[in-house]
Design a protein around this motif. Structure first.
Motif, PDB file in Angstrom:
ATOM      1  N   LYS A   1       0.826  -1.206   0.000  1.00 10.75           N
ATOM      2  CA  LYS A   1       0.000   0.000   0.000  1.00 10.75           C
ATOM      3  C   LYS A   1       0.868   1.267   0.000  1.00 10.75           C
ATOM      4  N   LEU A   2       1.963   1.204   0.740  1.00  9.68           N
ATOM      5  CA  LEU A   2       2.886   2.344   0.759  1.00  9.68           C
ATOM      6  C   LEU A   2       3.444   2.603  -0.642  1.00  9.68           C
ATOM      7  N   GLY A   3       3.702   1.522  -1.344  1.00  7.94           N
ATOM      8  CA  GLY A   3       4.263   1.636  -2.696  1.00  7.94           C
ATOM      9  C   GLY A   3       3.316   2.335  -3.654  1.00  7.94           C
TER      10      GLY A   3
ATOM     11  N   SER B   1       9.456   3.941  -0.216  1.00  7.65           N
ATOM     12  CA  SER B   1       9.608   3.320   1.088  1.00  7.65           C
ATOM     13  C   SER B   1      10.363   2.017   0.966  1.00  7.65           C
ATOM     14  N   ARG B   2      10.893   1.585   2.102  1.00  5.50           N
ATOM     15  CA  ARG B   2      11.699   0.368   2.099  1.00  5.50           C
ATOM     16  C   ARG B   2      11.601  -0.284   3.455  1.00  5.50           C
ATOM     17  N   ARG B   3      11.481  -1.527   3.446  1.00  5.04           N
ATOM     18  CA  ARG B   3      11.461  -2.289   4.697  1.00  5.04           C
ATOM     19  C   ARG B   3      12.882  -2.365   5.248  1.00  5.04           C
ATOM     20  N   PHE B   4      13.019  -2.018   6.535  1.00  7.52           N
ATOM     21  CA  PHE B   4      14.343  -2.061   7.160  1.00  7.52           C
ATOM     22  C   PHE B   4      14.258  -2.843   8.453  1.00  7.52           C
TER      23      PHE B   4
ATOM     24  N   GLU C   1      -1.922   8.091   7.577  1.00  6.04           N
ATOM     25  CA  GLU C   1      -2.777   7.771   8.715  1.00  6.04           C
ATOM     26  C   GLU C   1      -3.771   6.670   8.375  1.00  6.04           C
ATOM     27  N   THR C   2      -4.307   6.713   7.169  1.00  5.81           N
ATOM     28  CA  THR C   2      -5.242   5.646   6.784  1.00  5.81           C
ATOM     29  C   THR C   2      -4.556   4.292   6.783  1.00  5.81           C
ATOM     30  N   LEU C   3      -3.250   4.293   6.629  1.00  7.31           N
ATOM     31  CA  LEU C   3      -2.513   3.027   6.666  1.00  7.31           C
ATOM     32  C   LEU C   3      -2.092   2.680   8.093  1.00  7.31           C
TER      33      LEU C   3
ATOM     34  N   ILE D   1      10.932   5.695   5.077  1.00  8.62           N
ATOM     35  CA  ILE D   1      10.131   6.407   4.078  1.00  8.62           C
ATOM     36  C   ILE D   1      10.931   7.607   3.584  1.00  8.62           C
ATOM     37  N   TYR D   2      11.010   7.760   2.283  1.00  5.54           N
ATOM     38  CA  TYR D   2      11.810   8.832   1.700  1.00  5.54           C
ATOM     39  C   TYR D   2      10.897   9.853   1.029  1.00  5.54           C
TER      40      TYR D   2
END
Lengths: 302, 365
Positions: A242-244, A251-254, A276-278, A260-261
């Motif tokens: 969803k972020l994508g 964004s990237r999982r760390f 916020e919705t996420l 988030i960039y």
């Protein structure tokens, strides 16, 4: 002084371009890291420098000798440790060393002196009798490194030497590399690990056969543009997807959080409602200084 | 250069000694092959079980049966079954031959009339069938002489040279020597090179100052030495255990074996350039060995093969070496007798070795 100079190197396999007009050089007495994901072209570059690959165009010089024309003169200066475990598993530690010493024409006496020194820094002395195949991953790598060092090469080419090695052994391995660097060796090492880049003197980011950036571990993060945030949320697969989908953010999982960039002329506030919705609240977001990996990912996406 | 070759050879020997399976193959294989093939492959046909359907039941017919039974060739048993069942016995292998003596056998013979005796053989084994028929013919003609007193004007007096007793072993052991040399050198050489490629050490070697010639020599000489050991072991067993005579020159045999090794090592090297894994190399080595052995004249004479296959055998180095080994061991053949084979082997060896050398050098560059 540049010990290794690579100019306009290109190599393609059929329609796939493995190395695309690549330039770099390594100075005497430095650890140069080539960083990139699998398939970025690191191994093709290594094999070209070591005279094992017929590259399509460009030129490579090691210690002032052209690799494709004067490879025999290059060999005494070059130590190569290929990516895969490349020792004889059925020979003992000492037999492996002895064999490579023989290949480089060392005399018996020269070998026994060299051996002492190699055992000293690698700590393999007590295991001289053990079959190479029965060594742990870390010890195998140390033995492979020792084999590449029997002839005192000026340049060491190490292709992903620490892949699949436990963190403690990696640490020890890098201590050995620093020691070698301090005694004047030039070390070119490829790695997929960013923490190892921090240990090197200089690093080159590689992606898709091209150079993305080059600099010291301190310089490289400055190439990051915009802002980086850490979101303390669980990076589920669904969330990442969803972020994508949010335009303008990357964004990237760390590990157990998400980075988030936001681009230079943009601001995180513009995305507050969408985040916020996420389920990502404003107070779960912290601005962070971009690190090497953030930088690499951003450069890769450009 | 000398030092690197020696280091490489030493390593190669270490690796062979470490590998228990390899050791077993190298030292047990020749013994087993010699023992099994030396005893089992016997071209002489003995103990042919013969069911006799005697419809004459005369003294003469019994005498004919007796003469068949002398010597170890035929084991005669009379059968009470109806003649129509003759084929059943052949089917279930309860006997190999059915002999039918017609009624009136003794009467007709005494009247010097022509008599035909039925001889039904199991053609499924073409070789023993024709040999059994041959024996029966010889015995029958002797029986003829005895009964009729008639001596045909023209006859053959046989004198067997080089192997008077006709022992198959004399013929087999030289063949096995060839077979061992081929299998060991082709397989070991190709697998040893491919193994280096598989584990990535070949790449490492190419970065060392070792020259391609030194690399090739260092990788082939150890297997040539093992090949010679194998050959000596096989000859040793053949001579001590099977009492095979060795008529010719040892020096010539070893000298020409060296020539032969050029071809097999060349083929081994060639296989290594077309194989990616040791399994592939082993498969190719087997394929080559089986094909080469079958068309070498080891089991069946080349002269018996169809003309087209005979032409193919000219391309088989084993064909020449088989003849050389058998010639030297059994007939004390010298270079004078073997120059055609020697010339063929030199050409073969040079072509294959050079070709593989070039391919190998190209692959390693």
């Amino acid at each position: 002084m540049n010990v290794v100079v690579v100019e306009n190197l290109s190599k393609r396999y059929g329609s796939i371009i493995a190395v695309d007009n690549f330039n770099f050089s390594a100075n005497e007495g430095e650890i140069l890291a080539l960083v990139g994901p699998d398939g970025a072209g690191k191994t093709s570059i290594f094999r070209s420098v070591c005279g094992l690959l017929n590259y399509d165009s460009g030129s490579i010089a090691v210690s002032g000798y052209n690799v494709s024309r004067e490879f025999d003169k290059v060999k005494p200066h070059l130590g190569y440790m290929p990516q895969n475990f490349s020792l004889y598993p059925d020979l003992s530690v000492e037999e492996n060393l002895f064999f490579y010493a023989g290949m480089f024409g060392l005399k018996k006496k020269e070998f026994s002196e060299k051996k002492k020194h190699l055992y000293q820094f690698s700590g393999l002395g007590p295991f001289y009798d053990r079959r190479a195949g029965a060594l742990s991953g870390g010890m195998k790598q140390k033995l492979a490194l020792s084999c590449a060092l029997v002839h005192d090469p000026k340049v060491l080419m190490l292709d992903e030497p620490t892949t699949g090695v436990d963190p403690l052994s990696r640490r020890q391995f890098w201590d050995i590399l620093k020691e070698l660097r301090n005694s004047g060796s030039t070390i070119i090492v490829s790695t997929p690990y960013m923490d190892e880049v921090a240990l090197s003197d200089r690093a080159i980011f590689i992606f898709d056969g091209k150079k993305l950036a080059e600099g010291t571990p301190a310089e490289l993060p400055r190439l990051f543009s915009g802002k980086a945030y850490r979101a303390d949320v669980t990076p589920t697969h669904e969330l990442m997807e969803k972020l994508g989908k949010i335009d303008g953010l990357s964004s990237r999982r760390f590990g157990s959080s998400v980075h988030i960039y936001v681009a230079e002329n943009d601001a995180l506030e513009n995305y507050d409602s969408q985040l916020e919705t996420l389920g990502i609240q404003r107070d779960a977001l912290h601005e962070i200084p971009p690190d090497l990996e953030d930088t690499f990912i951003q450069l890769m996406g450009r | 250069m000398r030092r690197t070759i020696l280091a490489l050879m030493k390593k190669e020997f270490f690796q062979v000694i470490r590998d228990r399976n390899m050791l077993r193959v190298i030292f047990v294989m020749p013994v087993v092959q010699l023992m099994v093939l030396g005893y089992a492959i016997n071209v002489d046909v003995k103990n042919i079980y013969t069911a006799v359907y005697d419809y004459d039941r005369s003294e003469l017919s019994r005498e004919y049966q007796k003469s068949l039974a002398t010597g170890n060739y035929f084991v005669v048993e009379s059968s009470d079954l109806p003649l129509l069942d003759a084929a059943h016995g052949l089917e279930d292998n309860s006997y190999n031959v059915a002999l039918v003596i017609p009624p009136g056998f003794s009467q007709d013979l005494s009247l010097s009339k022509s008599v035909k005796v039925g001889f039904i053989v199991d053609g499924a084994n073409a070789n023993s069938a024709s040999i059994a028929t041959g024996y029966a013919n010889v015995i029958t003609s002797q029986f003829n002489k005895k009964v009729t007193g008639f001596i045909p004007p023209l006859s053959i007096r046989q004198k067997r040279l080089y192997n008077p007793e006709g022992e198959s072993v004399y013929f087999m052991v030289p063949g096995i020597v060839t077979l061992l040399l081929t299998m060991i050198t082709v397989m070991l050489t190709s697998m040893a090179i491919v193994r280096e490629r598989e584990i990535g050490t070949l790449e490492q070697l190419l970065v060392t100052p070792i020259k391609t010639p030194a690399l090739i020599l260092g990788k082939t000489i150890p297997f040539a030495i093992i090949g010679f050991l194998e050959m000596s072991l096989a000859l040793f067993i053949g001579i001590l255990w099977f009492n095979i005579p060795f008529a010719g020159s040892w020096a010539l045999l070893y000298g020409l074996s060296f020539l032969f090794l050029f071809t097999t090592l060349g083929i081994g090297m060639f296989i290594s350039t077309v194989s990616k894994t040791q399994q592939q190399a082993m498969f190719y080595a087997w394929f080559f060995s089986v094909f080469a052995i079958l068309t070498s004249g080891f089991f069946t004479p080349i002269e018996n093969m169809p003309q087209s296959v005979q032409y193919i055998t000219y391309l088989n180095p084993l064909r020449y070496f088989m003849k050389i080994v058998r010639g030297i061991m059994m007939k004390a053949a010298t270079l004078e007798h073997l120059y055609v084979e020697v010339a063929a082997m030199i050409i073969f060896g040079l072509v294959i070795f050079t070709f593989s050398w070039m391919r190998f050098s190209k692959r390693t560059k």
